[in-house]
Design a protein around this motif. Structure first.
Motif, PDB file in Angstrom:
ATOM      1  N   THR A   1      14.423  43.855 -40.507  1.00  0.00           N
ATOM      2  CA  THR A   1      14.426  44.481 -41.828  1.00  0.00           C
ATOM      3  C   THR A   1      13.795  45.855 -41.750  1.00  0.00           C
ATOM      4  OG1 THR A   1      13.946  44.095 -44.171  1.00  0.00           O
ATOM      5  CG2 THR A   1      12.174  43.588 -42.613  1.00  0.00           C
ATOM      6  N   HIS A   2      13.882  46.558 -42.836  1.00  0.00           N
ATOM      7  CA  HIS A   2      13.171  47.822 -43.026  1.00  0.00           C
ATOM      8  C   HIS A   2      12.309  47.638 -44.264  1.00  0.00           C
ATOM      9  CE1 HIS A   2      15.417  50.163 -39.991  1.00  0.00           C
ATOM     10  NE2 HIS A   2      16.261  49.166 -40.177  1.00  0.00           N
ATOM     11  N   ASP A   3      11.207  48.344 -44.330  1.00  0.00           N
ATOM     12  CA  ASP A   3      10.225  48.143 -45.395  1.00  0.00           C
ATOM     13  C   ASP A   3      10.470  49.068 -46.583  1.00  0.00           C
ATOM     14  OD1 ASP A   3       8.083  46.714 -46.405  1.00  0.00           O
ATOM     15  OD2 ASP A   3       6.583  47.994 -45.467  1.00  0.00           O
TER      16      ASP A   3
ATOM     17  N   ALA B   1      24.895  39.759 -35.507  1.00  0.00           N
ATOM     18  CA  ALA B   1      24.139  40.087 -36.712  1.00  0.00           C
ATOM     19  C   ALA B   1      24.960  39.884 -37.974  1.00  0.00           C
ATOM     20  CB  ALA B   1      23.657  41.534 -36.646  1.00  0.00           C
ATOM     21  N   LEU B   2      24.286  39.314 -38.956  1.00  0.00           N
ATOM     22  CA  LEU B   2      24.823  39.217 -40.310  1.00  0.00           C
ATOM     23  C   LEU B   2      24.228  40.405 -41.061  1.00  0.00           C
ATOM     24  CD1 LEU B   2      23.795  35.477 -40.953  1.00  0.00           C
ATOM     25  CD2 LEU B   2      25.907  36.278 -39.904  1.00  0.00           C
ATOM     26  N   SER B   3      25.023  41.407 -41.374  1.00  0.00           N
ATOM     27  CA  SER B   3      24.500  42.565 -42.100  1.00  0.00           C
ATOM     28  C   SER B   3      24.253  42.150 -43.540  1.00  0.00           C
ATOM     29  CB  SER B   3      25.478  43.734 -42.015  1.00  0.00           C
ATOM     30  OG  SER B   3      25.559  44.197 -40.688  1.00  0.00           O
ATOM     31  N   TYR B   4      22.984  42.196 -43.941  1.00  0.00           N
ATOM     32  CA  TYR B   4      22.565  41.657 -45.241  1.00  0.00           C
ATOM     33  C   TYR B   4      22.646  42.706 -46.329  1.00  0.00           C
ATOM     34  CZ  TYR B   4      19.845  39.353 -48.832  1.00  0.00           C
ATOM     35  OH  TYR B   4      19.442  38.788 -50.017  1.00  0.00           O
ATOM     36  N   THR B   5      23.217  42.298 -47.452  1.00  0.00           N
ATOM     37  CA  THR B   5      23.193  43.096 -48.667  1.00  0.00           C
ATOM     38  C   THR B   5      23.223  42.143 -49.846  1.00  0.00           C
ATOM     39  OG1 THR B   5      24.124  45.044 -49.773  1.00  0.00           O
ATOM     40  CG2 THR B   5      25.703  43.416 -48.911  1.00  0.00           C
ATOM     41  N   GLY B   6      22.975  42.666 -51.018  1.00  0.00           N
ATOM     42  CA  GLY B   6      22.974  41.805 -52.195  1.00  0.00           C
ATOM     43  C   GLY B   6      21.648  41.095 -52.343  1.00  0.00           C
TER      44      GLY B   6
ATOM     45  N   MET C   1      19.535  46.130 -43.204  1.00  0.00           N
ATOM     46  CA  MET C   1      19.472  47.565 -42.921  1.00  0.00           C
ATOM     47  C   MET C   1      18.810  48.381 -44.017  1.00  0.00           C
ATOM     48  SD  MET C   1      23.303  47.948 -41.372  1.00  0.00           S
ATOM     49  CE  MET C   1      24.044  47.074 -42.735  1.00  0.00           C
ATOM     50  N   ALA C   2      18.796  47.876 -45.254  1.00  0.00           N
ATOM     51  CA  ALA C   2      18.276  48.657 -46.372  1.00  0.00           C
ATOM     52  C   ALA C   2      16.968  48.115 -46.937  1.00  0.00           C
ATOM     53  CB  ALA C   2      19.327  48.719 -47.483  1.00  0.00           C
ATOM     54  N   GLY C   3      16.437  47.059 -46.353  1.00  0.00           N
ATOM     55  CA  GLY C   3      15.190  46.489 -46.854  1.00  0.00           C
ATOM     56  C   GLY C   3      15.356  45.763 -48.176  1.00  0.00           C
TER      57      GLY C   3
END
Length: 179
Positions: free
Chosen positions: A102-104, A33-38, A73-75
């Motif tokens: 994703t989360h909504d 997993a690539l933990s997505y942010t930004g 993780m944070a939508g």
């Protein structure tokens, strides 16, 4: 068949590689997993850019991952960011299945998962309608309704509810063929 999702919330590569190697040595299917942010769609945000995620994906695929996952993780994944990131990953790794989680939280999950599917994601995570939204995954019924009659049509029977049926539990649309 065992599938291990390997992730590190900070994308710390040594931790990721340790998990990829251990799960691979155990004979499991490795989903890194690539933990997505930004926001990869915003060129002024340079720390977690499209190039950052493409570089991370290259390292994980070279280490032997079987499936790449975008783990939002944070939508935060917007539809445009999903289109850009999934499209670029699909172009860079056409042979590697892409899974988007994703989360909504921000309310754009259905639109983001639709954009991800249109850009080439092989699987997106959703939740049945009664359990969806907010900190859960986007609505399965809404996504199924959005794809009905399109090349992404899942063929999922919503039981005459117009795509907005109830139920419980977390489901992915892995059975759909999206290419």
């Amino acid at each position: 068949m065992d599938i291990f999702r390997v992730f590190d919330a900070l994308n710390y590569v040594p931790n990721l590689l340790l998990g990829v190697e251990a799960a691979g040595n155990a004979g499991a299917v490795v989903e890194a997993a690539l933990s997505y942010t930004g926001d990869v769609a915003d060129p002024t945000r340079t720390k977690y850019s499209l190039q950052y995620y493409l570089g991370l994906a290259r390292e994980l695929v070279a280490a032997g991952t079987h499936v790449l996952c975008i783990k939002d993780m944070a939508g935060l994944l917007t539809p445009e960011a999903a289109r850009l990131l999934v499209g670029a990953l699909r172009e860079q790794h056409p042979e590697v299945p892409l899974h988007v989680h994703t989360h909504d939280t921000a309310g754009a999950g259905v639109a983001s998962m639709l954009a991800a599917a249109q850009a080439g994601a092989d699987a997106v995570d959703v939740a049945v309608d009664a359990m969806s939204g907010m900190t859960s995954q986007p609505s399965m019924g809404a996504l199924v309704a959005c794809t009905r009659g399109t090349p992404l049509d899942t063929g999922t029977d919503t039981g005459g509810t117009g795509g907005h049926g109830g139920g419980g539990g977390h489901q992915g649309l892995e059975g759909a063929t999206w290419s």
